[in-house]
Design a protein around this motif. Structure first.
Motif, short mmCIF file in Angstrom:
data_model
loop_
_atom_site.label_atom_id
_atom_site.label_comp_id
_atom_site.label_asym_id
_atom_site.label_seq_id
_atom_site.Cartn_x
_atom_site.Cartn_y
_atom_site.Cartn_z
N ALA A 33 -5.90 77.78 20.42
CA ALA A 33 -4.90 77.43 21.43
C ALA A 33 -3.60 78.20 21.20
O ALA A 33 -2.97 78.69 22.15
CB ALA A 33 -4.63 75.93 21.42
N VAL A 56 -9.41 68.44 17.90
CA VAL A 56 -8.07 68.99 18.15
C VAL A 56 -7.67 69.97 17.05
O VAL A 56 -7.21 71.09 17.32
CB VAL A 56 -7.02 67.86 18.28
CG1 VAL A 56 -5.61 68.44 18.37
CG2 VAL A 56 -7.31 67.01 19.52
N VAL A 57 -7.85 69.56 15.79
CA VAL A 57 -7.46 70.41 14.66
C VAL A 57 -8.24 71.72 14.66
O VAL A 57 -7.67 72.80 14.46
CB VAL A 57 -7.67 69.64 13.33
CG1 VAL A 57 -7.62 70.60 12.14
CG2 VAL A 57 -6.63 68.54 13.18
N ASN A 79 -9.65 73.28 17.07
CA ASN A 79 -9.39 74.14 18.23
C ASN A 79 -7.93 74.60 18.32
O ASN A 79 -7.59 75.41 19.19
CB ASN A 79 -9.79 73.42 19.52
CG ASN A 79 -11.29 73.39 19.73
OD1 ASN A 79 -11.89 74.36 20.18
ND2 ASN A 79 -11.91 72.28 19.37
N ALA A 80 -7.08 74.09 17.43
CA ALA A 80 -5.65 74.42 17.50
C ALA A 80 -5.34 75.90 17.30
O ALA A 80 -4.56 76.47 18.06
CB ALA A 80 -4.87 73.56 16.50
N HIS A 99 -5.70 69.45 7.21
CA HIS A 99 -5.01 69.02 8.44
C HIS A 99 -5.62 67.72 8.97
O HIS A 99 -4.91 66.80 9.39
CB HIS A 99 -5.09 70.13 9.49
CG HIS A 99 -4.12 69.96 10.63
ND1 HIS A 99 -4.00 70.89 11.64
CD2 HIS A 99 -3.24 68.96 10.93
CE1 HIS A 99 -3.09 70.48 12.50
NE2 HIS A 99 -2.62 69.31 12.10
N ILE A 140 4.35 73.40 17.10
CA ILE A 140 2.96 72.98 17.28
C ILE A 140 2.22 73.20 15.97
O ILE A 140 2.33 74.26 15.34
CB ILE A 140 2.28 73.80 18.40
CG1 ILE A 140 3.13 73.77 19.69
CG2 ILE A 140 0.88 73.28 18.67
CD1 ILE A 140 2.68 74.77 20.73
N ALA A 180 -0.91 73.87 13.54
CA ALA A 180 -2.22 74.51 13.50
C ALA A 180 -2.43 75.12 12.12
O ALA A 180 -1.47 75.55 11.47
CB ALA A 180 -2.34 75.59 14.57
#
Length: 362
Positions: A88, A81-82, A84-85, A61, A48, A50
């Motif tokens: 996560a 998305v980037v 909040n990665a 990113h 994944i 990040a």
């Protein structure tokens, strides 16, 4: 009938993450088409992405993602998305996902399209570790009920019954209980579709057999918008084997130095060819470029496959980084520490689907 606040169709990373979050305040029912771990999440190998390295930034990113998407990406979504990665990843660590470490920090590998090392992973079986942790967390929550072998057939929509006030609602799902053979009506205040992609509509795909686009079709029939269905990502390196037609060779093999070569017996046999398609990034170009290059060479020379070769690395390095792939290939009489792997492009990721906003609403 059901007595749940929320029904979630799908028991992969998306469905279980939603369930765990919602279960703080709601009763949640999670439906799985087959086994709870039968979706695509458990099949993911590489890891994944990040921003977790001090030399990396969100801007890097985001830029990498926009370039890899040919500028077609919705920038607001990419930024969301980037940014909040990392949080996560932190949540997954808290749930017990045993990401590989280097000293005290997470070990970061690199994949195609990325300018930095930013891929966290659990050896070469990241998806299985994530699925296992999410399932364990969900199973321990009294507000979550998980029902496997429930094949969702259609959404219970207003076209099945007229709403008194004329509003348009979804009331739940009709699902075939494979254990009883009966269709059940399951109702809830809210319904979440986390049903995965449509890869198995293609002859060659790395997706599990259940990925047939059912959820997308259900949402479309109910009146939701469906978008970008022509956007199918092809993975450049699926194992070419007549018995095993959907075994992925993770992109991390190229990230750790694997070379794409033409097989012996043809013009330039044994030579690398990615310099003709992307001289700067070579095997680390984005998937669409590498997949098209592989497809081009296969068709140009009338081949069945091309070669992915990491045998120049030390055997211990290969076995340590790719234990599951090594074991699988050994069982097929391929020793990736000594010889190249025959690979072909295959459908890998359904980019389109049910159109939602950043809160996941249709």
């Amino acid at each position: 009938m059901s007595l749940h606040d929320v029904i979630i169709v799908g028991s992969g990373a998306a469905g279980l993450s939603a369930a765990i979050t919602l279960a703080r305040t709601h009763k949640v029912l999670v439906l799985a088409k087959g086994d709870l771990a039968g979706g695509s999440t458990a099949w993911a190998q590489g890891g994944i992405a990040a921003v977790l390295d001090a030399g990396d930034t969100f801007d890097n990113h985001i830029d990498d993602t926009m370039v890899a998407g040919g500028g077609l990406n919705r920038r607001e979504t990419v930024e969301f998305v980037v940014e909040n990665a990392p949080a996560a990843i932190e949540r997954l660590v808290d749930m017990g996902v045993p990401f590989n470490k280097e000293a005290e920090a997470l070990h970061l590998t690199r994949e195609g399209g990325h300018s930095h090392r930013r891929i966290v992973h659990v050896d070469d079986a990241t998806g299985w570790a994530v699925q296992e942790a999410l399932q364990k967390t969900a199973a321990a929550n009294p507000n979550i009920t998980m029902k496997p072998h429930m094949v969702a057939i259609d959404l219970v929509a207003d076209r099945h019954a007229v709403s008194p006030d004329g509003s348009k609602n979804i009331w739940g799902v009709y699902a075939l209980n494979n254990e009883t053979g009966h269709v059940e009506t399951l109702t809830a205040r809210a319904t979440i579709m986390a049903s995965g992609g449509a890869g198995r509509t293609y002859l060659f795909s790395t997706a599990p057999r259940g990925a047939t686009g059912d959820g997308i079709a259900m949402a479309w029939r109910a009146g939701a918008q469906v978008s970008n269905m022509e956007m199918m990502q092809f993975h450049p390196t699926c194992l070419y084997n007549l018995e095993v037609k959907n075994f992925l060779i993770t992109e991390a093999v190229r990230g750790e130095g694997g070379h794409l070569k033409l097989p012996p017996g043809v013009q330039d046999g044994g030579e690398r060819y990615m310099q003709r398609f992307d001289a700067e990034r070579m095997e680390l170009a984005p998937r669409d470029i590498v997949a098209r290059a592989n497809d081009h060479e296969i068709k140009r020379l009338g081949l069945d496959y091309v070669h992915l070769d990491i045998s120049h690395q030390k055997p211990e390095f290969v076995k340590e980084h790719f234990p599951n792939i090594y074991d699988k290939l050994i069982g097929l009489d391929i020793d990736m520490t000594k010889e190249p792997i025959p690979v072909v492009p295959a459908q890998h990721y359904t980019c389109g689907g049910i159109l939602i906003d950043l809160d996941g609403r249709t």
